[in-house]
Design a protein around this motif. Sequence first.
Motif, PDB file in Angstrom:
ATOM      1  N   PRO A  92      45.052  30.588  27.950  1.00 53.25           N
ATOM      2  CA  PRO A  92      44.479  29.426  28.634  1.00 53.25           C
ATOM      3  C   PRO A  92      44.052  29.750  30.079  1.00 53.25           C
ATOM      4  CG  PRO A  92      46.844  29.109  28.278  1.00 53.25           C
ATOM      5  CD  PRO A  92      46.442  30.331  27.516  1.00 53.25           C
ATOM      6  N   ALA A  93      44.763  30.669  30.734  1.00 52.35           N
ATOM      7  CA  ALA A  93      44.356  31.074  32.090  1.00 52.35           C
ATOM      8  C   ALA A  93      42.942  31.648  32.038  1.00 52.35           C
ATOM      9  CB  ALA A  93      45.331  32.105  32.663  1.00 52.35           C
ATOM     10  N   SER A  94      42.685  32.468  31.026  1.00 48.37           N
ATOM     11  CA  SER A  94      41.361  33.070  30.861  1.00 48.37           C
ATOM     12  C   SER A  94      40.310  31.993  30.576  1.00 48.37           C
ATOM     13  CB  SER A  94      41.415  34.086  29.714  1.00 48.37           C
ATOM     14  OG  SER A  94      40.149  34.617  29.456  1.00 48.37           O
ATOM     15  N   PHE A  95      40.615  31.071  29.673  1.00 45.85           N
ATOM     16  CA  PHE A  95      39.667  30.003  29.299  1.00 45.85           C
ATOM     17  C   PHE A  95      39.370  29.059  30.472  1.00 45.85           C
ATOM     18  CE2 PHE A  95      40.076  29.623  24.346  1.00 45.85           C
ATOM     19  CZ  PHE A  95      39.574  30.903  24.226  1.00 45.85           C
ATOM     20  N   THR A 123      41.200  39.451  27.892  1.00 49.79           N
ATOM     21  CA  THR A 123      42.307  38.574  27.521  1.00 49.79           C
ATOM     22  C   THR A 123      42.018  37.897  26.186  1.00 49.79           C
ATOM     23  OG1 THR A 123      42.627  38.159  29.878  1.00 49.79           O
ATOM     24  CG2 THR A 123      43.816  36.715  28.362  1.00 49.79           C
ATOM     25  N   THR A 124      40.750  37.563  25.973  1.00 54.86           N
ATOM     26  CA  THR A 124      40.368  36.837  24.750  1.00 54.86           C
ATOM     27  C   THR A 124      39.078  37.421  24.178  1.00 54.86           C
ATOM     28  OG1 THR A 124      39.096  35.291  26.099  1.00 54.86           O
ATOM     29  CG2 THR A 124      41.345  34.656  25.570  1.00 54.86           C
ATOM     30  N   PRO A 125      38.869  37.294  22.865  1.00 54.04           N
ATOM     31  CA  PRO A 125      37.635  37.815  22.272  1.00 54.04           C
ATOM     32  C   PRO A 125      36.424  36.909  22.516  1.00 54.04           C
ATOM     33  CG  PRO A 125      39.121  37.018  20.549  1.00 54.04           C
ATOM     34  CD  PRO A 125      39.844  36.849  21.846  1.00 54.04           C
ATOM     35  N   SER A 126      36.680  35.646  22.945  1.00 53.40           N
ATOM     36  CA  SER A 126      35.557  34.732  23.208  1.00 53.40           C
ATOM     37  C   SER A 126      35.896  33.901  24.427  1.00 53.40           C
ATOM     38  CB  SER A 126      35.352  33.789  22.010  1.00 53.40           C
ATOM     39  OG  SER A 126      36.382  32.819  21.980  1.00 53.40           O
ATOM     40  N   ILE A 175      49.030  40.368  33.020  1.00 52.40           N
ATOM     41  CA  ILE A 175      48.433  39.304  33.841  1.00 52.40           C
ATOM     42  C   ILE A 175      46.969  39.164  33.474  1.00 52.40           C
ATOM     43  CG2 ILE A 175      47.805  40.836  35.780  1.00 52.40           C
ATOM     44  CD1 ILE A 175      48.768  38.588  37.682  1.00 52.40           C
ATOM     45  N   SER A 176      46.490  37.935  33.399  1.00 55.34           N
ATOM     46  CA  SER A 176      45.062  37.709  33.184  1.00 55.34           C
ATOM     47  C   SER A 176      44.433  37.321  34.516  1.00 55.34           C
ATOM     48  CB  SER A 176      44.831  36.605  32.147  1.00 55.34           C
ATOM     49  OG  SER A 176      43.441  36.377  31.984  1.00 55.34           O
ATOM     50  N   VAL A 177      43.359  38.024  34.877  1.00 57.64           N
ATOM     51  CA  VAL A 177      42.692  37.795  36.162  1.00 57.64           C
ATOM     52  C   VAL A 177      41.258  37.320  35.891  1.00 57.64           C
ATOM     53  CG1 VAL A 177      41.975  38.881  38.332  1.00 57.64           C
ATOM     54  CG2 VAL A 177      44.026  39.702  37.152  1.00 57.64           C
ATOM     55  N   PRO A 178      40.825  36.204  36.503  1.00 58.40           N
ATOM     56  CA  PRO A 178      39.449  35.747  36.310  1.00 58.40           C
ATOM     57  C   PRO A 178      38.468  36.835  36.756  1.00 58.40           C
ATOM     58  CG  PRO A 178      40.737  34.110  37.518  1.00 58.40           C
ATOM     59  CD  PRO A 178      41.570  35.356  37.452  1.00 58.40           C
ATOM     60  N   SER A 179      37.525  37.200  35.890  1.00 58.22           N
ATOM     61  CA  SER A 179      36.700  38.373  36.198  1.00 58.22           C
ATOM     62  C   SER A 179      35.212  38.145  36.043  1.00 58.22           C
ATOM     63  CB  SER A 179      37.118  39.542  35.299  1.00 58.22           C
ATOM     64  OG  SER A 179      38.479  39.848  35.513  1.00 58.22           O
ATOM     65  N   GLY A 180      34.803  36.927  35.742  1.00 60.59           N
ATOM     66  CA  GLY A 180      33.376  36.663  35.610  1.00 60.59           C
ATOM     67  C   GLY A 180      33.123  35.415  34.798  1.00 60.59           C
ATOM     68  N   LEU A 190      31.146  29.766  31.635  1.00 61.98           N
ATOM     69  CA  LEU A 190      32.541  29.658  31.201  1.00 61.98           C
ATOM     70  C   LEU A 190      33.315  30.887  31.667  1.00 61.98           C
ATOM     71  CD1 LEU A 190      31.955  28.383  27.548  1.00 61.98           C
ATOM     72  CD2 LEU A 190      32.864  27.062  29.473  1.00 61.98           C
ATOM     73  N   PRO A 191      34.540  30.666  32.155  1.00 61.89           N
ATOM     74  CA  PRO A 191      35.308  31.772  32.733  1.00 61.89           C
ATOM     75  C   PRO A 191      35.745  32.820  31.705  1.00 61.89           C
ATOM     76  CG  PRO A 191      36.363  29.646  33.173  1.00 61.89           C
ATOM     77  CD  PRO A 191      35.255  29.390  32.219  1.00 61.89           C
ATOM     78  N   VAL A 192      35.845  34.049  32.197  1.00 66.88           N
ATOM     79  CA  VAL A 192      36.325  35.163  31.376  1.00 66.88           C
ATOM     80  C   VAL A 192      37.453  35.852  32.146  1.00 66.88           C
ATOM     81  CG1 VAL A 192      35.727  37.456  30.484  1.00 66.88           C
ATOM     82  CG2 VAL A 192      34.102  35.567  30.258  1.00 66.88           C
ATOM     83  N   GLY A 193      38.558  36.065  31.485  1.00 65.07           N
ATOM     84  CA  GLY A 193      39.667  36.779  32.124  1.00 65.07           C
ATOM     85  C   GLY A 193      39.825  38.181  31.556  1.00 65.07           C
TER      86      GLY A 193
END
Lengths: 90, 468
Positions: free
Chosen positions: B178-181, B396-399, B432-437, B442-445
């Motif tokens: 969810p942090a990534s989303f 962190t996630t595939p989508s 740790i998931s870090v926001p990266s773009g 929509l955010p990607v971690g």
Amino acid sequence: MLKKEEIEKIANLAKIKLSSAEVEEFSGQLSVVLDYFQKIRNYDFTKGKVLSEESISELRLDEVRGFFESDLKEQFSGRSGNLLKVKKVL
Amino acid sequence: MKEFTIRKIQQSLENKEITCQKLVTSFFAKIKKDKLNNFITLFTEDALKQAQEVDQKIAQGKKLKNLEGIPVAIKDNILIKDRKATAASQILENYIATYDAQVIKKLKSAGAIFLGKTNLDEFAMGASNENSYFGPALNPHDHDRVTGGSSGGSAAAVAAQHCVFALGSDTGGSIRQPASFCGVVGFKPSYGRVSRQGLMSLASSLDQIGPLTNSVEDAVLVYNTILGKDDQDMTSMKTEKVDLSKIKKLSVKRVGIPKNYYELSIDQGIKDIFKDNIEKLKGQGLEIKEIDLSFMDEALAIYYIIQSAEASTNLARYDGLRYGKSVPAKDLTEQYINSRGLGFGKEVKRRIIMGTYVLSYGYREAYYNQAKKVQEDIKLRFDQIFQKVDAIIIPTTPSTAFKLNEKFNDPLTMYLADIFTVAVNMAGLPAISVPSGLVDNLPVGLQVLGNFKEEKKVFNLAYQMEKL
């Protein structure tokens, strides 16, 4: 394939009431998931030394501590005073 | 987001740029206005009272404690004494917690202000927050999309500026995904770093509490506050606080990335962000090594076996007697069956059935026992990898966040959303998931994984990525 009778048997073991629609639905869905689990059947184990399980559990002293008894009792559904009522067991 | 970090907020309070009451009021106003359904309970009155006390303290020129005056949100599967703790389940709809979880005690003594309890997938089972008795939380970036799960309410709260940070719990990715989303930082410590006492158990050998924050530094600050041995959680361990200034000076150099990552089934946009970030790190002198992470598929399979097995036994305590919903019945057995049948939602029932099945006579060897063996092997594989690299970076996630209802009726597809997060829990590692773009806004971690108890390296690399 997980048959409906198997789902019913497991639901009974887990003490959960399922509707017939749920039994039907779970039978299909869980079969797909169990198929996915087959991946591990022929897992290729590493030819390395298996790590010894690092135990981080430590036991504490066996001494009586208060455990919010009265608060816990208040959450009990069938209660009158200090009597915690349940349905007949035998 | 950066203006909502712990130190900046405390500075603004101490410099009297804003009062704590104003801060708390504005958070509540934003929660009300946004209508994200990400809180189950709000503590409006008490939070304001506490804020008033903080303001008095500042007026008297007293120094603030570590997290004093910082508004916080707590996932509703963590107990706060005398507050409802529902785990987003009908069976605990009116349950009042009888004690403070260990992490809550620590946050209380650090002076944090609790704004409320956040929405989640029922008993933390899910990757979308759609399995909540109270309905799904909505993604602040697009209200038609999920927050991810299970700590969806907490992630949305941090992202939407409903609090400064939040606590979540992570059994297979429930903080990081969810942090990534939602575009925030989500950290899962090594298993045993943070006491689980007072966290409703999902899979006890995998569960860890961790922070969702607006910066890596905040994740460190919160982690430092909640970590440590607790003699009421026998799996917790002695842990030293992490020194922020030392972490920044560490030099994590060797970074592992998945071999042939461009062939993985990941959205193209995420692959591009991943590649771009790796190139930048390379440009800063980091040594990138390709490593074999092909066991991620098996990790997902064993995760769902072990997690559902443990969940099926842990959730046996919800019997309609001791707490929660009770359905009238003619005898005790019927009371159990009916209370659980009515009180649990579909996904919870599905996992209890799955867990009972893999533990049942005739299947235990093929599923549960085999999964435990594979788990040991995956730990070994990670250990071998960490002899060659200091840390690993993977998406962190595939989508990105998917649409509400998109995967809701297809459990396996939903489970596959956890493909990059579960392996970490199987080996007890910190990540740790870090926001990266952003992809289509929509955010990607991206996720940093470290070896067991190597939080420092994870934080160091996360800092480096945050600065890119």
